[in-house]
Enzyme design. Structure first.
Site, PDB file in Angstrom:
ATOM      1  N   LYS A  28     -41.009  57.542 -52.320  1.00  0.00           N
ATOM      2  CA  LYS A  28     -39.758  57.351 -52.483  1.00  0.00           C
ATOM      3  C   LYS A  28     -39.822  57.079 -53.937  1.00  0.00           C
ATOM      4  O   LYS A  28     -38.790  57.527 -54.953  1.00  0.00           O
ATOM      5  CB  LYS A  28     -39.047  56.333 -51.861  1.00  0.00           C
ATOM      6  CG  LYS A  28     -38.559  56.702 -50.319  1.00  0.00           C
ATOM      7  CD  LYS A  28     -37.775  57.863 -50.114  1.00  0.00           C
ATOM      8  CE  LYS A  28     -37.622  57.954 -48.528  1.00  0.00           C
ATOM      9  NZ  LYS A  28     -37.286  59.593 -48.429  1.00  0.00           N
ATOM     10  N   ARG A  85       5.547  66.283 -43.670  1.00  0.00           N
ATOM     11  CA  ARG A  85       6.204  66.316 -44.625  1.00  0.00           C
ATOM     12  C   ARG A  85       7.805  66.961 -44.029  1.00  0.00           C
ATOM     13  O   ARG A  85       7.667  67.405 -42.952  1.00  0.00           O
ATOM     14  CB  ARG A  85       5.725  67.474 -45.399  1.00  0.00           C
ATOM     15  CG  ARG A  85       4.511  67.205 -45.968  1.00  0.00           C
ATOM     16  CD  ARG A  85       4.382  66.609 -47.335  1.00  0.00           C
ATOM     17  NE  ARG A  85       5.266  67.008 -48.195  1.00  0.00           N
ATOM     18  CZ  ARG A  85       5.580  66.159 -49.559  1.00  0.00           C
ATOM     19  NH1 ARG A  85       5.142  64.917 -49.724  1.00  0.00           N
ATOM     20  NH2 ARG A  85       6.396  66.627 -50.330  1.00  0.00           N
TER      21      ARG A  85
HETATM   22  N1  DCT Z   1      10.865  56.834 -58.634  1.00  0.00           N
HETATM   23  C1  DCT Z   1      10.295  56.536 -59.968  1.00  0.00           C
HETATM   24  N2  DCT Z   1       9.124  55.646 -60.011  1.00  0.00           N
HETATM   25  C2  DCT Z   1       8.477  55.308 -58.833  1.00  0.00           C
HETATM   26  C3  DCT Z   1       8.798  55.910 -57.597  1.00  0.00           C
HETATM   27  C4  DCT Z   1       9.952  56.476 -57.775  1.00  0.00           C
HETATM   28  O1  DCT Z   1      10.782  56.619 -60.887  1.00  0.00           O
HETATM   29  N3  DCT Z   1       7.305  54.686 -58.903  1.00  0.00           N
HETATM   30  C5  DCT Z   1      11.859  57.687 -58.812  1.00  0.00           C
HETATM   31  C6  DCT Z   1      11.645  59.124 -59.230  1.00  0.00           C
HETATM   32  C7  DCT Z   1      11.761  59.816 -57.643  1.00  0.00           C
HETATM   33  C8  DCT Z   1      12.534  58.968 -56.685  1.00  0.00           C
HETATM   34  O2  DCT Z   1      12.413  57.506 -57.284  1.00  0.00           O
HETATM   35  C9  DCT Z   1      12.263  59.044 -55.478  1.00  0.00           C
HETATM   36  O3  DCT Z   1      10.950  58.509 -55.187  1.00  0.00           O
HETATM   37  P1  DCT Z   1       9.847  59.203 -54.135  1.00  0.00           P
HETATM   38  O4  DCT Z   1      10.674  59.514 -52.863  1.00  0.00           O
HETATM   39  O5  DCT Z   1       8.848  58.492 -54.087  1.00  0.00           O
HETATM   40  O6  DCT Z   1       9.513  60.475 -54.980  1.00  0.00           O
HETATM   41  P2  DCT Z   1       9.958  62.035 -54.710  1.00  0.00           P
HETATM   42  O7  DCT Z   1       9.937  62.686 -56.011  1.00  0.00           O
HETATM   43  O8  DCT Z   1      11.133  61.970 -53.968  1.00  0.00           O
HETATM   44  O9  DCT Z   1       8.720  62.698 -53.647  1.00  0.00           O
HETATM   45  P3  DCT Z   1       8.428  62.732 -52.329  1.00  0.00           P
HETATM   46  O10 DCT Z   1       8.590  64.188 -51.898  1.00  0.00           O
HETATM   47  O11 DCT Z   1       7.216  62.408 -52.081  1.00  0.00           O
HETATM   48  O12 DCT Z   1       9.566  61.728 -51.558  1.00  0.00           O
END
Ligand code: DCT
Ligand code: MG
Length: 301
Positions: A61, A139
Site C-alpha cells: 500500500k 411534490r
Molecule cells: N422566501 C424567501 N427567502 C427564503 C425562503 C422563502 O424570500 N429563504 C420567499 C420566496 C418564496 C416564498 O418565500 C415561498 O418559499 P418556499 O415555499 O420555500 O419556496 P417556493 O419558491 O415556493 O418553492 P417550493 O416549490 O419549494 O415551495
C-alpha cells in the site's frame, strides 16, 4: 513525520472495520503505532518493509501511495462512504423541522434511517414530519392547486377574506414543494384563525402573529401549507416577497440597498425609515427603477 502514510493507513483501518475484518484492522493499528514511533521520514516501500509491524501487504500500500500519490482502494471506498453520508443527511433534512445541525447530530449518533431516531428525542413537528414523511416529500402537482384555490375561495369569499396562492405555484411551476398562501388582514378579525377553519387544514406546526406553518390534507395527501398575513398597504411588497423565488428576493433587496433603500415583505424604506407606498406589484418594480417581471419570469434572476 510520515503523516501521509499514517492518514492513509487510518483510512484503510476504518475501511477494514466497516468490511468486518477486525484482524486486518488491528494490523493497520499496529502499523500506525510503529509509524508514529518511527524517527525518520520513510522514503520508500522497501524502507517501510524493514519496520516491525509492517508486513508485505501493508508495504505494498505504501508502495502504491509513493508511486501514484494515493491508494486506489481508498479512492474507490471514500466516495461511496461520502455518498452514503450525503444520502442519509438528505433523508434527515427532508423531515419537517430538521435542519443541517440536527441531521448531522443524528448521523454522528449512528442513526441511518428515520426509524433509528428515538421518538422521545423528537420535537412535535419532527414527530409529525416522520409520521407523514412519505406524503410530505411528494411534490404537489399544479392541478391540485386549482382545487386548493377553489376550496379556499369557497370558504373565504363569503367572509370577505382575500388571499392569493403565491410561491412557486404563482410562478407557474408544474410542481411545488408546499402551498404558500398570502392573506390580507382585516380589522377586528382574527384572520389566521378564520383561514385555518377551512376544511383543508389538519395540523399546526408553528404560529406567529402574522404567520402560520401547518399541514393540510387534499385528495387524501398531506401537504405543507404556509400562511403569511399582510396589511392591505403591505400587499404589493408582500406578494413580491411571497412569490419569490428566494434568490430573486435577495437580488431585489441588494438592488434597493444600492440606492440606500431597504426592501422587505412589508415595504420600501429610506435611511430615515420613511416608507414609499405602492398600490401594485408593478409599483414596487418601478420605484426601484426595474422593468416589471411577471412571476413566471422571476426564476431567471
Ligand atoms: N422566501 C424567501 N427567502 C427564503 C425562503 C422563502 O424570500 N429563504 C420567499 C420566496 C418564496 C416564498 O418565500 C415561498 O418559499 P418556499 O415555499 O420555500 O419556496 P417556493 O419558491 O415556493 O418553492 P417550493 O416549490 O419549494 O415551495
Ligand atoms: Mg413554496
Amino acid at each position: 513525520m510520515n503523516a501521509t502514510i499514517i492518514n492513509a493507513f487510518e483510512a484503510l483501518r476504518k475501511l477494514r472495520v466497516e468490511q468486518g475484518e477486525p484482524y486486518r484492522a488491528r494490523a493497520y493499528e499496529r502499523a500506525i503505532n510503529a509509524l508514529r514511533n518511527h524517527p525518520t521520514q520513510i522514503q520508500s516501500a522497501e524502507e517501510a518493509r524493514m519496520i516491525p509491524g509492517i508486513g508485505e501487504s501493508l508495504a505494498s500500500k505504501i508502495d502504491e501511495l509513493f508511486r501514484t500519490g494515493s491508494v486506489s482502494e481508498l479512492q474507490m471506498a471514500r466516495p461511496l462512504e461520502e455518498l452514503e453520508k450525503e444520502r442519509v443527511l438528505k433523508l434527515f433534512e427532508s423531515v419537517e423541522g430538521v435542519g443541517p445541525v440536527t441531521a448531522n447530530r443524528w448521523y454522528a449518533a449512528g442513526y441511518r434511517r428515520l426509524e433509528d431516531v428515538p421518538v422521545s428525542s423528537l420535537t412535535a413537528t419532527q414527530r409529525l414530519g416522520i409520521e407523514l414523511h412519505s406524503d410530505l416529500v411528494q411534490r404537489i402537482p399544479r392541478d391540485e392547486f386549482l382545487e386548493d384555490d377553489r376550496i379556499l375561495h369557497q370558504c373565504l369569499d363569503p367572509l370577505g377574506i382575500q388571499f392569493v396562492i403565491a410561491g412557486s405555484y404563482r410562478r407557474g411551476k408544474e410542481t411545488s414543494g408546499d402551498i404558500d398562501v398570502l392573506v390580507i388582514n382585516r380589522p377586528n378579525t382574527d384572520v389566521i384563525s378564520t383561514v385555518i377553519q377551512c376544511p383543508i387544514f389538519t395540523h399546526q406546526l408553528g404560529r406567529r402573529e402574522k404567520k402560520f406553518l401547518g399541514i393540510g390534507k387534499i385528495r387524501n395527501t398531506y401537504r405543507r401549507i404556509d400562511i403569511e398575513l399582510a396589511e392591505p398597504h403591505e400587499y404589493p411588497f408582500a406578494i413580491v416577497y411571497f412569490t419569490g423565488p428566494a434568490t430573486f428576493n435577495e437580488k431585489m433587496r441588494s438592488h434597493a440597498k444600492q440606492y440606500s433603500l431597504r426592501l422587505n415583505e412589508k415595504g420600501l424604506y429610506d435611511a430615515q425609515g420613511n416608507s414609499y407606498p405602492a398600490q401594485t406589484e408593478q409599483d414596487v418594480f418601478a420605484m426601484l427603477g426595474l422593468q416589471y417581471l411577471t412571476p413566471e419570469e422571476r426564476d431567471k434572476y
